[in-house]
Design a protein around this motif. Structure first.
Motif: not given
Length: 68
Positions: A33, A35, A45, A47-48
């Motif tokens: 991911d 950050q 974060l 994500k994806y």
């Protein structure tokens, strides 16, 4: 699905998150991911994300016009 939007002034995320570019201390790959760490120590974060190096580079490029 969490959507993130990068403008020349801020990074906008899900749940009404708004992170001014000037407040981003670091953007880094983190376990597949991205950050985001702010100057005050907050961590977010993303994500994806598909192309993590390109996302980190885009955030760093947006910071190029901001004073660090």
């Amino acid at each position: 699905v969490a959507n993130w939007r990068l403008t020349d002034q801020r990074l906008q995320g899900p749940g009404g998150r708004v992170i001014p570019i000037a407040q981003i201390n670091r953007a880094r790959p983190f376990l597949g991911d991205v950050q985001i760490i702010t100057r005050s120590g907050d961590k977010h974060l993303m994500k994806y994300m598909g192309d993590i190096p390109a996302i980190v580079a885009a955030i760093e490029a947006a910071q190029g016009g901001q004073s660090k």
